[in-house]
Scaffold this motif. Structure first.
Motif, PDB file in Angstrom:
ATOM      1  N   CYS A 445      -8.492 -15.399   8.762  1.00  0.00           N
ATOM      2  CA  CYS A 445      -7.836 -16.446   9.559  1.00  0.00           C
ATOM      3  C   CYS A 445      -6.560 -16.962   8.919  1.00  0.00           C
ATOM      4  N   SER A 446      -6.030 -16.283   7.909  1.00  0.00           N
ATOM      5  CA  SER A 446      -4.854 -16.793   7.210  1.00  0.00           C
ATOM      6  C   SER A 446      -3.595 -16.568   8.032  1.00  0.00           C
ATOM      7  N   SER A 447      -2.458 -17.027   7.502  1.00  0.00           N
ATOM      8  CA  SER A 447      -1.186 -16.862   8.208  1.00  0.00           C
ATOM      9  C   SER A 447      -0.728 -15.411   8.244  1.00  0.00           C
ATOM     10  N   SER A 448      -1.476 -14.511   7.611  1.00  0.00           N
ATOM     11  CA  SER A 448      -1.201 -13.079   7.739  1.00  0.00           C
ATOM     12  C   SER A 448      -1.800 -12.504   9.006  1.00  0.00           C
ATOM     13  N   THR A 449      -2.487 -13.333   9.799  1.00  0.00           N
ATOM     14  CA  THR A 449      -2.953 -12.963  11.133  1.00  0.00           C
ATOM     15  C   THR A 449      -2.069 -13.674  12.156  1.00  0.00           C
ATOM     16  N   PRO A 450      -2.109 -13.253  13.427  1.00  0.00           N
ATOM     17  CA  PRO A 450      -1.278 -13.906  14.441  1.00  0.00           C
ATOM     18  C   PRO A 450      -1.695 -15.366  14.641  1.00  0.00           C
ATOM     19  N   PRO A 451      -0.761 -16.247  14.941  1.00  0.00           N
ATOM     20  CA  PRO A 451       0.656 -15.982  15.200  1.00  0.00           C
ATOM     21  C   PRO A 451       1.555 -16.051  13.974  1.00  0.00           C
ATOM     22  N   GLY A 452       0.992 -16.138  12.777  1.00  0.00           N
ATOM     23  CA  GLY A 452       1.816 -16.083  11.580  1.00  0.00           C
ATOM     24  C   GLY A 452       2.003 -17.426  10.910  1.00  0.00           C
ATOM     25  N   GLY A 453       3.053 -17.518  10.099  1.00  0.00           N
ATOM     26  CA  GLY A 453       3.272 -18.661   9.232  1.00  0.00           C
ATOM     27  C   GLY A 453       3.605 -19.945   9.960  1.00  0.00           C
ATOM     28  N   GLY A 454       3.476 -21.044   9.241  1.00  0.00           N
ATOM     29  CA  GLY A 454       3.761 -22.359   9.794  1.00  0.00           C
ATOM     30  C   GLY A 454       2.501 -23.200   9.875  1.00  0.00           C
ATOM     31  N   VAL A 455       2.678 -24.514   9.925  1.00  0.00           N
ATOM     32  CA  VAL A 455       1.547 -25.434   9.998  1.00  0.00           C
ATOM     33  C   VAL A 455       1.261 -25.726  11.462  1.00  0.00           C
ATOM     34  N   HIS A 456       0.376 -24.919  12.045  1.00  0.00           N
ATOM     35  CA  HIS A 456       0.000 -25.088  13.450  1.00  0.00           C
ATOM     36  C   HIS A 456      -1.493 -24.899  13.675  1.00  0.00           C
ATOM     37  N   GLY A 457      -2.175 -24.264  12.735  1.00  0.00           N
ATOM     38  CA  GLY A 457      -3.624 -24.095  12.818  1.00  0.00           C
ATOM     39  C   GLY A 457      -4.124 -23.021  13.737  1.00  0.00           C
TER      40      GLY A 457
END
Length: 480
Positions: A445-457
């Protein structure tokens, strides 16, 4: 007998969002975190001098303000702590000039002079569709958009390069403004999809602003942690996990970790083909970050920069493009593109009265151990003469050392992987559902999965929905 329905490893925003989503469905959830506090990149610490509160990574939160997950009324208290700089972001140019993205689309267009009508035509429909676009962009690319016309309009421009987008404008200010936003892609500005980064972040400035959190970004983690506990979940700190068999017994394990950590965590249970696919996952360039304790506000030559929460430094659009292209070839630019955040313009609590807590970073090759402090400060001094005289203390973290504070930032890549077109379509591997792994009951579930980086959860939300579908008979994970 299992001790928990789900164990989540990692308490960054995505890990906690996954935990909240699972706990809301009635599951027993336990979160395991190696650090002493929750948050990952959303932590706030006194990194320089007492009384100066610096965010470890993320400070400006346009994606949080756009996120469907954080729109839930349970986070109203958090949203009430979002404070808006008078100017979301600005981009200084030489000779005391600057261009800015104001909250008002009309004011921004008017300031762009003869490029104003083109700017208005481009952004007015995007700003009107901001909520729909956020739901579509912050979703797995394989999901069907709830608002296909809005997404088609965005995709028509966003799938292209910044250079193509810049062709709509004739003046340097308009091009520089969008170049600074597009460079958040950490890609050469000639690359596909870089226009999309610029469009999304700029329309956010007009639709929701680029807010900071009063008191620091640790409040984001605090709100998520409180919600996990309110729903009956538990959180354990100070426990670094090296193998999954060290965890309490559970039906599922959800990992807020870098893909490179998965093989060691899972061991021989990970099939060779998937292991090799993970080996092809490419990390993006890194960042060299500097925090400063200042005797006073930054003396920007351009007045508008003094009211901006975020400053994009790099000069003209061509200079920004050259800097990003240099990093992509594995070299260090002499005049790097820098992102500077001065949270104090909206949140005076970040530093003692009359002082300023500032941070900034520049893009560097992945894994670089070069200290870029002098180059970053030269760029600031270029647009704010006298800056050096205000420095009381500084702290620098090179790209090579970024993972010491957060294992999900290997080589200084804070964005969860390279943002090229192929990898956006196949992160972390090419699969219909990227949150599943071939090991039963193990999910990413990290930011290496979609939709990617950023603080959105939203990485955590969609991973949790996949868990609920696979293991507990929930609805399809990508259903609207």
């Amino acid at each position: 007998m299992t001790e928990f329905d789900a164990v989540v490893v990692g308490s960054g925003p995505n890990g906690l969002a996954a935990a909240v989503t699972l706990a809301r469905a009635g599951l027993s959830v336990h979160v395991v975190e190696g650090a002493s506090t929750a948050g990952g990149g959303c932590r706030t610490e006194e990194l320089t001098l007492p009384g100066f509160r610096h965010d470890v990574c993320s400070t400006a939160h346009p994606l949080l303000a756009l996120s469907p997950f954080f729109a839930d009324p349970v986070f109203d208290d958090l949203r009430s702590r979002l404070v808006q700089p008078q100017v979301p972001f600005a981009h200084p140019l030489d000779h005391g000039m600057a261009v800015a993205a104001f909250r008002s689309l009309e004011a921004t267009a008017e300031a762009l002079g003869h490029d104003g009508p083109a700017y208005r035509r481009l952004f007015a429909p995007l700003v009107d569709d901001a909520a729909a676009l956020a739901a579509g962009v912050l979703a797995p690319i394989r999901s069907l958009p709830a608002h296909p016309l809005a997404m088609t309009r965005f995709g028509w421009h966003g799938a292209r390069s910044f250079e193509h987008l810049a062709g709509r404008f004739t003046s340097e200010p308009a091009r520089a403004l969008l170049a600074g936003a597009a460079a958040h892609a950490v890609r050469p500005l000639s690359a596909p999809m870089t226009a999309g980064f610029g469009l999304l972040l700029t329309l956010a400035a007009h639709a929701v602003g680029w807010p900071v959190v009063s008191g620091g970004s640790s409040a984001v983690a605090g709100a998520l942690e409180s919600e996990v506990r309110r729903l009956g979940g538990t959180i354990e700190f100070g426990r670094w996990v090296t193998r999954l068999d060290e965890l309490p017994r559970s039906t599922v394990v959800v990992l807020d970790v870098s893909p490179g950590a998965l093989p060691d965590l899972v061991g021989d249970a990970l099939p060779g083909a998937y292991r090799r696919a993970l080996g092809r996952f490419r990390r993006g360039p890194g960042v060299c970050k500097v925090d400063w304790a200042l005797a006073g506000p930054v003396p920007w030559s351009a007045e508008v920069c003094r009211s901006a929460g975020t400053i994009h430094l790099g000069g003209t659009a061509a200079e920004v493009a050259e800097a990003e292209a240099t990093v992509a070839t594995g070299r260090h630019p002499e005049r790097p593109y820098c992102i500077i955040v001065q949270a104090g313009v909206a949140d005076p609590s970040r530093a003692p009265a009359g002082r300023e807590a500032l941070w900034g970073y520049c893009h560097v090759p992945h894994g670089s151990d070069r200290d870029m402090t002098a180059a970053i400060e030269a760029q600031i001094e270029r647009f704010a003469p006298g800056f050096a005289d205000l420095v009381l203390e500084r702290r620098t973290v090179t790209a090579a050392r970024m993972s010491e504070g957060n294992p999900n930032y290997p080589g200084g890549d804070i964005g969860g992987g390279a943002n090229d077109l192929a990898q956006i379509l196949s992160r972390p591997v090419l699969a219909w559902n990227p949150y599943r792994t071939p090991v039963d009951g193990v999910y990413l579930c990290s930011s290496s999965t979609p939709p990617g980086g950023g603080v959105h959860g939203m990485c955590g939300v969609y991973a949790a929905r996949t868990v609920l579908r696979d293991q507990f008979g929930g609805p399809p994970p990508f259903a609207r």
